[in-house]
Design an enzyme around this catalytic site. Structure first.
Site, short mmCIF file in Angstrom:
data_model
loop_
_atom_site.label_atom_id
_atom_site.label_comp_id
_atom_site.label_asym_id
_atom_site.label_seq_id
_atom_site.Cartn_x
_atom_site.Cartn_y
_atom_site.Cartn_z
N LYS A 1 0.85 -1.19 0.00
CA LYS A 1 0.00 0.00 0.00
C LYS A 1 0.89 1.25 0.00
O LYS A 1 1.90 1.31 0.71
CB LYS A 1 -0.88 -0.03 1.24
CG LYS A 1 -1.93 1.05 1.35
CD LYS A 1 -2.76 0.83 2.61
CE LYS A 1 -3.89 1.84 2.75
NZ LYS A 1 -4.69 1.62 3.97
N SER B 1 -9.42 1.02 3.10
CA SER B 1 -8.69 1.93 2.25
C SER B 1 -7.56 1.26 1.47
O SER B 1 -6.98 1.87 0.58
CB SER B 1 -8.10 3.06 3.12
OG SER B 1 -7.23 2.54 4.10
N SER C 1 -9.44 -1.79 7.08
CA SER C 1 -8.93 -1.51 5.73
C SER C 1 -8.10 -2.62 5.12
O SER C 1 -7.70 -2.52 3.96
CB SER C 1 -8.12 -0.20 5.74
OG SER C 1 -8.96 0.89 6.01
#
Length: 467
Positions: free
Chosen positions: A83, A156, A180
């Site tokens: 990420k 996310s 997330s």
């Protein structure tokens, strides 16, 4: 000889065995993944940055080490992606916002350094919602779900879900504040683990919410998840909030024997209004599988779980404190939903935050009390399958309400306990459904074992998305 196009479909464990025995080379592996990224990323928007040259050079170095008998372990030569919330030396780290397009860190986050030390090869940085503090809205192109390109991956850690499910990396890292990692795992048909708060270093992680942020793996199998966690877990002198406790060999300790294991089904979350019938049925059937495997199953009550999302929403006052200068000086450059949210959270009264902290403590006590009588707690991960990418959740308040309430992950975040999502079925529209398994602090091995037993007894993880 294996075709290069087939390499990305191997599990981490299968790949590591072939690399170790030198049946495939790290260069072949990386080239196979890069080719697939080239063909699919412009439809999935999973990667924000592809580290092509660095990955190929790392693969060559990995191959040289193997030739010299220097084997680093099961991640040696395995391509991973992370990420874009994690600092990477010499590679831009956007945290999901064009505001940080030119930010190039000087040093790696601890988890990146650990992955490299374990021999993993970084393919690139993955898409995410802006700052990691919203679950659906992207400042760059919206990440697409490989099961249906018109649907969300979840957030996310959106790119981590999409890239791993579409075989654009062997395994990935996301960051889980309120869900997330687990949300994208549920909506993309993956295994996603939020470790205990303090089990994995956050040094070099751009913050979302200090008291809840946790880095964890998204993988296609429980075994791969265990291998990834093994590489990143442990105490870090650079992060004073990591616990100095032993890290097990998670993969070696995987055990599919559930005889005598106590499984508590959280009835407030299984029967919640936001849980759609297909999701409830799939989770109920998965619980039956656990019982058939020898687990002792009973329903448990944790009343405050009904209010976990509300408690968390008040605590999000922490988020804008990370970007006070941006809010003051560059407010209009922040995406609309984050702009409104950050301004709202900035006005949250101190008394409300204090009350939410007390409620969080009470909820944590309830979760831990339930775990005194159960080895794991189970419930749906998300109340729905992945929704379509429409309409704007700020403009359409009903859409925002439905999406924000769909997540059932926040209780374990508030309790600072580990929790995992694993695919437990598909809807009539062929969309993945997630079963959530939570446990006591530092009981990641117990959670992994229950998930492993379930995955060994089912074949959901063997399905490939239509892309």
């Amino acid at each position: 000889m294996m075709e290069a196009a087939e390499i990305p479909f191997l599990s981490v464990f299968q790949l590591s065995e072939l690399i170790k025995s030198r049946q495939v080379s790290p260069v072949e592996v990386v080239e196979g993944y890069l080719d697939r990224i080239d063909r699919l990323n412009d439809r999935l928007y999973a990667y924000l940055t592809v580290c092509r040259d660095q990955a190929v050079e790392a693969a060559r170095q990995s191959e040289r080490e193997l030739a010299q008998g220097e084997y680093r372990g099961p991640l040696h030569g395995v391509p991973v992606a992370v990420k874009d919330q994690l600092n990477t030396a010499g590679i831009r780290t956007t945290c999901g916002t064009p505001i940080f397009n030119d930010v190039v860190p000087d040093a790696d986050a601890t988890v990146i350094a650990k992955l490299k030390a374990a021999g993993a090869i970084l393919l690139g940085k993955l898409n995410m919602t802006e700052f990691g503090t919203t679950s659906l809205s992207h400042a760059f192109d919206t990440a697409r779900n490989p099961w249906d390109l018109e649907r969300f991956t979840g957030g996310s850690s959106s790119g981590s879900g999409g890239a791993t499910a579409a075989f654009l990396c062997a395994t990935s890292l996301g960051e889980d504040t309120g869900g997330s990692v687990r949300g994208p795992a549920a909506w993309c048909g993956l295994v996603g683990l939020r470790p205990t708060w303090g089990r994995v270093s956050r040094y070099g992680l751009r913050p979302g919410m200090w008291s809840m942020d946790t880095i964890g793996p998204l993988s296609r199998t429980v075994e791969d998840c265990a291998l990834t966690l093994q590489a990143i877990a442990g105490h870090d002198p650079n992060d004073a909030y990591t616990w100095d406790v032993p890290v097990p060999d998670y993969r070696a300790a995987l055990d599919a024997n559930l005889a005598g294991k106590r499984v508590g089904v959280v009835k407030e979350l299984l029967y919640a209004d936001v849980v759609e019938p297909e999701v409830r049925d799939a989770v109920s059937q998965s619980v039956q599988v656990l019982a058939e495997l020898g687990a002792q199953v009973e329903e448990v009550s944790i009343p405050l779980t009904r209010h976990a999302n509300t408690i968390s929403s008040v605590l999000r006052v922490e988020a804008p404190t990370n970007y006070r200068e941006l809010i003051r000086e560059r407010l209009q450059e922040i995406e609309h939903d984050n702009r409104i949210a950050y301004l709202t959270w900035s006005l949250t009264p101190a008394l409300a935050y204090y009350k939410a902290l007390k409620l969080r403590a009470l909820l944590r006590q309830e979760v831990l009390a339930a775990l005194d009588h159960a080895d794991v707690l189970v419930m749906p991960t998300m109340g729905t399958a992945a929704p379509k990418i429409e309409p704007d959740p700020i403009i359409d308040s009903k859409a925002a309400t439905n999406r924000n309430r769909a997540g059932l992950t926040t209780s374990f975040s508030l309790a600072s306990s580990p929790a995992l999502s694993i695919c437990c079925g598909f809807t009539s529209e062929n969309l993945p459904i997630g079963l959530q398994i939570g446990g006591k602090p530092f009981a990641e091995q117990t959670i992994l074992n229950v998930a492993y037993a379930y995955q060994q007894a089912t074949d959901w993880h063997g399905r490939r998305p239509p892309i």
